[in-house]
Design a protein around this motif. Structure first.
Motif, PDB file in Angstrom:
ATOM      1  N   GLU A   1     -84.649  -8.692-126.573  1.00 36.86           N
ATOM      2  CA  GLU A   1     -85.796  -8.291-125.750  1.00 36.86           C
ATOM      3  C   GLU A   1     -85.600  -6.881-125.224  1.00 36.86           C
ATOM      4  N   LEU A   2     -86.698  -6.175-125.080  1.00 33.95           N
ATOM      5  CA  LEU A   2     -86.738  -4.881-124.406  1.00 33.95           C
ATOM      6  C   LEU A   2     -87.925  -4.915-123.462  1.00 33.95           C
ATOM      7  N   PHE A   3     -87.661  -4.591-122.207  1.00 30.97           N
ATOM      8  CA  PHE A   3     -88.729  -4.571-121.212  1.00 30.97           C
ATOM      9  C   PHE A   3     -88.829  -3.188-120.591  1.00 30.97           C
ATOM     10  N   ASP A   4     -90.054  -2.726-120.406  1.00 30.47           N
ATOM     11  CA  ASP A   4     -90.339  -1.503-119.678  1.00 30.47           C
ATOM     12  C   ASP A   4     -90.560  -1.926-118.227  1.00 30.47           C
ATOM     13  N   LEU A   5     -89.556  -1.720-117.398  1.00 24.57           N
ATOM     14  CA  LEU A   5     -89.595  -2.240-116.024  1.00 24.57           C
ATOM     15  C   LEU A   5     -90.595  -1.517-115.130  1.00 24.57           C
ATOM     16  N   ARG A   6     -91.003  -0.312-115.503  1.00 20.45           N
ATOM     17  CA  ARG A   6     -92.027   0.386-114.720  1.00 20.45           C
ATOM     18  C   ARG A   6     -93.402  -0.219-114.989  1.00 20.45           C
ATOM     19  N   ALA A   7     -93.730  -0.405-116.255  1.00 18.69           N
ATOM     20  CA  ALA A   7     -95.047  -0.937-116.627  1.00 18.69           C
ATOM     21  C   ALA A   7     -95.116  -2.452-116.516  1.00 18.69           C
ATOM     22  N   ASP A   8     -93.967  -3.117-116.609  1.00 24.64           N
ATOM     23  CA  ASP A   8     -93.922  -4.576-116.671  1.00 24.64           C
ATOM     24  C   ASP A   8     -92.746  -5.100-115.837  1.00 24.64           C
ATOM     25  N   PRO A   9     -92.806  -4.948-114.514  1.00 30.02           N
ATOM     26  CA  PRO A   9     -91.657  -5.347-113.682  1.00 30.02           C
ATOM     27  C   PRO A   9     -91.355  -6.846-113.711  1.00 30.02           C
ATOM     28  N   ARG A  10     -92.299  -7.666-114.123  1.00 29.93           N
ATOM     29  CA  ARG A  10     -92.061  -9.119-114.201  1.00 29.93           C
ATOM     30  C   ARG A  10     -91.497  -9.547-115.563  1.00 29.93           C
ATOM     31  N   GLU A  11     -91.278  -8.558-116.440  1.00 29.86           N
ATOM     32  CA  GLU A  11     -90.657  -8.800-117.750  1.00 29.86           C
ATOM     33  C   GLU A  11     -91.423  -9.846-118.572  1.00 29.86           C
ATOM     34  N   THR A  12     -92.701  -9.590-118.756  1.00 32.39           N
ATOM     35  CA  THR A  12     -93.540 -10.532-119.506  1.00 32.39           C
ATOM     36  C   THR A  12     -93.889 -10.040-120.907  1.00 32.39           C
ATOM     37  N   VAL A  13     -93.708  -8.730-121.193  1.00 35.96           N
ATOM     38  CA  VAL A  13     -94.076  -8.167-122.492  1.00 35.96           C
ATOM     39  C   VAL A  13     -92.811  -7.650-123.178  1.00 35.96           C
ATOM     40  N   ASN A  14     -92.394  -8.361-124.221  1.00 33.51           N
ATOM     41  CA  ASN A  14     -91.205  -7.974-124.978  1.00 33.51           C
ATOM     42  C   ASN A  14     -91.581  -6.856-125.956  1.00 33.51           C
ATOM     43  N   ARG A  15     -90.960  -5.684-125.798  1.00 31.15           N
ATOM     44  CA  ARG A  15     -91.264  -4.526-126.646  1.00 31.15           C
ATOM     45  C   ARG A  15     -90.231  -4.328-127.757  1.00 31.15           C
ATOM     46  N   PHE A  16     -89.354  -5.307-127.970  1.00 30.14           N
ATOM     47  CA  PHE A  16     -88.257  -5.142-128.916  1.00 30.14           C
ATOM     48  C   PHE A  16     -88.741  -4.868-130.341  1.00 30.14           C
ATOM     49  N   ASP A  17     -89.838  -5.451-130.744  1.00 30.31           N
ATOM     50  CA  ASP A  17     -90.339  -5.262-132.111  1.00 30.31           C
ATOM     51  C   ASP A  17     -91.326  -4.097-132.230  1.00 30.31           C
ATOM     52  N   ASP A  18     -91.517  -3.362-131.167  1.00 29.90           N
ATOM     53  CA  ASP A  18     -92.428  -2.212-131.184  1.00 29.90           C
ATOM     54  C   ASP A  18     -91.719  -1.039-131.868  1.00 29.90           C
ATOM     55  N   PRO A  19     -92.233  -0.566-133.004  1.00 27.78           N
ATOM     56  CA  PRO A  19     -91.571   0.534-133.721  1.00 27.78           C
ATOM     57  C   PRO A  19     -91.403   1.795-132.870  1.00 27.78           C
ATOM     58  N   ASP A  20     -92.313   2.030-131.939  1.00 26.57           N
ATOM     59  CA  ASP A  20     -92.196   3.212-131.075  1.00 26.57           C
ATOM     60  C   ASP A  20     -90.995   3.127-130.141  1.00 26.57           C
ATOM     61  N   CYS A  21     -90.484   1.929-129.919  1.00 25.62           N
ATOM     62  CA  CYS A  21     -89.355   1.728-129.003  1.00 25.62           C
ATOM     63  C   CYS A  21     -88.003   1.768-129.712  1.00 25.62           C
ATOM     64  N   GLN A  22     -87.997   1.882-131.038  1.00 24.18           N
ATOM     65  CA  GLN A  22     -86.742   1.807-131.777  1.00 24.18           C
ATOM     66  C   GLN A  22     -85.715   2.867-131.355  1.00 24.18           C
ATOM     67  N   PRO A  23     -86.098   4.137-131.127  1.00 19.96           N
ATOM     68  CA  PRO A  23     -85.093   5.101-130.669  1.00 19.96           C
ATOM     69  C   PRO A  23     -84.456   4.701-129.331  1.00 19.96           C
ATOM     70  N   LEU A  24     -85.255   4.172-128.416  1.00 21.33           N
ATOM     71  CA  LEU A  24     -84.731   3.712-127.127  1.00 21.33           C
ATOM     72  C   LEU A  24     -83.802   2.515-127.331  1.00 21.33           C
ATOM     73  N   ILE A  25     -84.196   1.569-128.176  1.00 22.02           N
ATOM     74  CA  ILE A  25     -83.357   0.397-128.461  1.00 22.02           C
ATOM     75  C   ILE A  25     -82.021   0.839-129.049  1.00 22.02           C
ATOM     76  N   ASP A  26     -82.062   1.786-129.981  1.00 19.15           N
ATOM     77  CA  ASP A  26     -80.826   2.282-130.589  1.00 19.15           C
ATOM     78  C   ASP A  26     -79.923   2.931-129.543  1.00 19.15           C
ATOM     79  N   SER A  27     -80.504   3.741-128.674  1.00 22.14           N
ATOM     80  CA  SER A  27     -79.724   4.414-127.630  1.00 22.14           C
ATOM     81  C   SER A  27     -79.110   3.414-126.653  1.00 22.14           C
ATOM     82  N   LEU A  28     -79.913   2.467-126.191  1.00 18.96           N
ATOM     83  CA  LEU A  28     -79.405   1.462-125.256  1.00 18.96           C
ATOM     84  C   LEU A  28     -78.354   0.571-125.913  1.00 18.96           C
ATOM     85  N   THR A  29     -78.559   0.216-127.177  1.00 16.70           N
ATOM     86  CA  THR A  29     -77.580  -0.609-127.891  1.00 16.70           C
ATOM     87  C   THR A  29     -76.256   0.128-128.024  1.00 16.70           C
TER      88      THR A  29
END
Length: 178
Positions: free
Chosen positions: A114-142
């Motif tokens: 899972e990847l959550f954008d805590l500013r836009a989704d503080p309740r962690e309801t929208v998983n952005r892990f499969d969003d291609p636009d988030c892949q660079p962030l996922i790679d960096s955090l991983t």
């Protein structure tokens, strides 16, 4: 949620499960009425209590401790070098890195992750892990997540080995399948 991270299947690291208030009180010594925003966990608490008790210098030097004492903050001082801007967590074979803006949760080996954008989704309801636009962030955090655990983990006690270890009770949350 009741039961911390094992309140759900799969296990979780939602804010309601991982945030615990910490209260210190010693009139005349500790600075009162503080509300701190720094990421602090039980590993920091260990270092803080050791320093507060005057035994920090007696801790084994060959061991790498991931926590830091935050006693200077409690005494209204600043910690040299500042404080970290990310928090790490492990629960069985689940690992997490949380920054002020995002949280990445990796469940090794099969997921789901899972990847959550805590500013836009503080309740962690929208998983952005499969969003291609988030892949660079996922790679960096991983990369940061794996570097942290690569530095501090004890291979014999690694959470990634929980399924290899003898079962110690019939309800281990990491052995349950959703």
């Amino acid at each position: 949620m009741w039961g911390k991270g094992n309140a759900t299947l799969p296990l979780n690291m939602v804010e309601e499960a991982i945030r615990v208030p910490m209260i210190f009180n010693q009139p005349g010594r500790l600075f009162s009425h503080q509300r701190r925003a720094e990421f602090v966990d039980h590993l920091d608490l260990f270092q803080t209590l050791a320093e507060f008790a005057g035994i920090a210098s007696e801790l084994p030097t060959e061991r790498r401790y991931p926590g830091r004492s935050f006693l200077p903050h409690l005494m209204n001082g600043m910690i040299p070098g500042g404080w970290r801007h990310e928090q790490f967590g492990e629960y069985g074979n689940l690992r997490m890195i949380r920054t002020s803006t995002h949280k990445l949760v990796r469940r090794y080996q099969e997921g789901p992750c899972e990847l959550f954008d805590l500013r836009a989704d503080p309740r962690e309801t929208v998983n952005r892990f499969d969003d291609p636009d988030c892949q660079p962030l996922i790679d960096s955090l991983t990369t940061r997540l794996e570097a942290h655990f690569g530095h501090y983990e004890d291979q014999h006690k690694s959470g990634l080995r929980v399924l290899d270890l003898p079962q110690h009770n019939l309800t281990e949350a990491w052995r349950a399948r959703s």
